[in-house]
Design a protein around this motif. Structure first.
Motif, short mmCIF file in Angstrom:
data_model
loop_
_atom_site.label_atom_id
_atom_site.label_comp_id
_atom_site.label_asym_id
_atom_site.label_seq_id
_atom_site.Cartn_x
_atom_site.Cartn_y
_atom_site.Cartn_z
N SER A 140 -4.87 3.17 -4.85
CA SER A 140 -4.60 4.12 -5.93
C SER A 140 -5.42 3.68 -7.13
CB SER A 140 -3.11 4.17 -6.27
OG SER A 140 -2.74 3.06 -7.08
N HIS A 142 -4.46 1.79 -9.27
CA HIS A 142 -4.16 0.37 -9.51
C HIS A 142 -5.33 -0.49 -9.05
CE1 HIS A 142 -1.88 -3.39 -9.74
NE2 HIS A 142 -2.39 -3.68 -8.56
N SER A 225 4.58 11.63 -0.04
CA SER A 225 4.17 10.27 0.36
C SER A 225 4.08 10.13 1.87
CB SER A 225 5.17 9.25 -0.20
OG SER A 225 5.27 9.34 -1.60
N LYS A 289 -3.25 8.61 -2.19
CA LYS A 289 -2.35 7.62 -2.78
C LYS A 289 -2.45 7.63 -4.31
CE LYS A 289 -0.99 2.76 -2.17
NZ LYS A 289 -1.32 1.48 -1.47
N SER A 290 -3.61 7.96 -4.85
CA SER A 290 -3.76 8.04 -6.30
C SER A 290 -2.92 9.18 -6.87
CB SER A 290 -5.24 8.25 -6.68
OG SER A 290 -6.03 7.15 -6.28
N HIS A 293 0.75 8.12 -6.74
CA HIS A 293 1.06 7.16 -7.80
C HIS A 293 1.31 7.87 -9.13
CE1 HIS A 293 0.12 2.82 -9.41
NE2 HIS A 293 1.27 3.29 -9.86
N GLN A 296 4.66 9.52 -9.03
CA GLN A 296 5.70 8.52 -9.29
C GLN A 296 5.89 8.30 -10.79
OE1 GLN A 296 4.48 5.01 -7.17
NE2 GLN A 296 5.06 5.80 -5.16
N GLN A 307 3.58 -0.07 -11.56
CA GLN A 307 2.74 -0.18 -10.37
C GLN A 307 3.29 0.71 -9.26
OE1 GLN A 307 1.47 -4.16 -9.21
NE2 GLN A 307 1.88 -4.96 -11.26
N TYR A 308 2.54 0.81 -8.18
CA TYR A 308 2.89 1.72 -7.09
C TYR A 308 4.26 1.36 -6.49
CZ TYR A 308 2.10 4.86 -3.15
OH TYR A 308 2.19 5.88 -2.23
#
Length: 402
Positions: A140, A142, A225, A289-290, A293, A296, A307-308
């Motif tokens: 992501s 991150h 997800s 995934k980005s 994230h 979230q 963080q994830y």
């Protein structure tokens, strides 16, 4: 059959260009890459690659100087620009000279570097992994913050023999910066000034299309997800939209509607003639995934910058049941926050919270146009008086203060 004919015509145009019969300047923007777009307007262009600590091979584009600059200094101050989610370095150059901030800064004597994060069209290589592998896409923003940015910043500083640089990020480009400088505080001293356009860290007040449908909740997030999606890539459908819908004067209202639904309504600042270019460049590629994230961040009960969230795997990943918070107090580099009142992603309430959290905000700038949205920072009709002129003013003023 019509699509085949169009492809053949495009091939003919490229052959003629290579033969010298058709200049690159005559080819529409949407068929050119970043390097070609820069050269098209008479600016020098360089392409550089750097390999991250975890094996991703990233491409950077450079405008080392401007033919309009009066500066004779071979060691020009450096400006590094980082795009947002699904974007690329091309986002910074599509408006051309006199409107794209990178050209304007080059004209002022700056050495311009344009980054590309892992997974976009210019950074889809890895030392061992293929893009067909799910492992390639297991990242992501991150990882972009702790691997991509340090690698690119270090490369640029080593290449130019500078100790620090100016950083301009938009949307995810700001998120990456806050991850980098909070997780690796030593990078703060490498930043002379950071200008955050549409800063995205706290996102509790963001409004996506899922919010409008009342579907942004934990159940939806778990579903998103769980989807077996690795990446968001360009599709034939997007090519059709760019080539057919956005180029048709009557049908392009559909493209306008898509832009407004995603980024906020602002009719006055939208240049409809630019729609084919915008839809031909975006999406330039991103990991799913980005997106997750960011989702979230939007629904977190804590309202924190986290963080994830691996949920049941958090203990194994972080040794605690919830994901760690990014320590924004560690971001000591001077930061200027630019925000719009009509931005569904960088909501003013969240930006003000960020302003109150960061320890070294040198300016909080609300764009003086009530309808200014998320994408206007790059393509607005009045981008110069609303954004670019103030960036240049701030960089000049800040230089005199330090």
């Amino acid at each position: 059959m019509q699509i085949v004919w169009q492809c053949l015509c495009l091939v003919v145009v490229w052959i003629l260009r290579l033969s010298g019969f058709v200049s690159e300047a005559a080819i529409p923007h949407r068929y050119l890459n970043t390097h070609q777009l820069i050269v098209k307007y008479g600016y020098p262009a360089e392409t550089h690659t750097v390999t991250t600590e975890d094996g991703y091979i990233l491409t950077m584009h450079r405008i080392p100087y401007s033919p309009k600059s009066n500066s004779t200094d071979t060691k020009r101050p450096v400006v590094f620009l980082q795009h947002g989610l699904t974007g690329s370095s091309a986002d910074w150059v599509i408006l051309g000279p006199n409107k794209s901030v990178c050209y304007m800064l080059a004209d002022k004597g700056y050495d311009i570097w344009l980054g590309n994060s892992r997974g976009n069209k210019y950074s889809k290589k890895h030392t061992t992994l293929s893009t067909k592998s799910s492992k390639f896409w297991d990242f992501s923003w991150h990882e972009m913050g702790i691997y991509d940015l340090p690698s690119m910043i270090d490369y640029v500083l080593n290449r130019t023999s500078h100790h620090n640089l100016h950083y301009i990020g938009i949307s995810m480009g700001t998120t990456m910066f806050f991850v980098c400088t909070s997780m690796k505080p030593e990078y703060n001293r490498k930043i002379h000034l950071m200008i955050a356009l549409a800063p995205t860290a706290f996102m509790a007040n963001s409004k996506t299309p899922l919010h409008k449908l009342n579907l942004m909740n934990k159940t939806t997030l778990r579903f998103l997800s769980s989807l077996k999606i690795n990446a968001v890539r360009r599709s034939k459908f997007m090519d059709f939209i760019a080539e057919k819908v956005c180029t048709d004067e009557k049908a392009r209202i559909i493209c306008s509607y898509i832009i407004f639904e995603l980024f906020g309504y602002d009719y006055k600042q939208l240049n409809e003639s630019l729609l084919p270019v915008m839809f031909s460049l975006i999406p330039a590629g991103a990991s799913w995934k980005s997106f997750v994230h960011y989702f979230q961040e939007m629904i977190t009960d804590s309202g924190k910058f986290l963080q994830y969230d691996y949920e049941n795997l958090n203990m194994a990943k972080y040794r605690q049941p919830t994901p760690p918070e990014y320590n924004l107090q560690a971001v000591t580099a001077p930061v200027a926050l630019f925000y719009g009142s009509n931005d569904p992603f960088a909501d003013p309430t969240d930006v003000l919270k960020l302003n109150n959290t960061l320890p070294n905000v040198v300016e909080l700038y609300r764009v003086p146009w009530d309808q200014f949205n998320h994408i206007d920072f790059i393509v607005a009709n009045d981008v110069n008086p609303l954004i670019n002129d103030h960036i240049i003013y701030l960089m000049k003023r800040f230089k005199t203060l330090t």
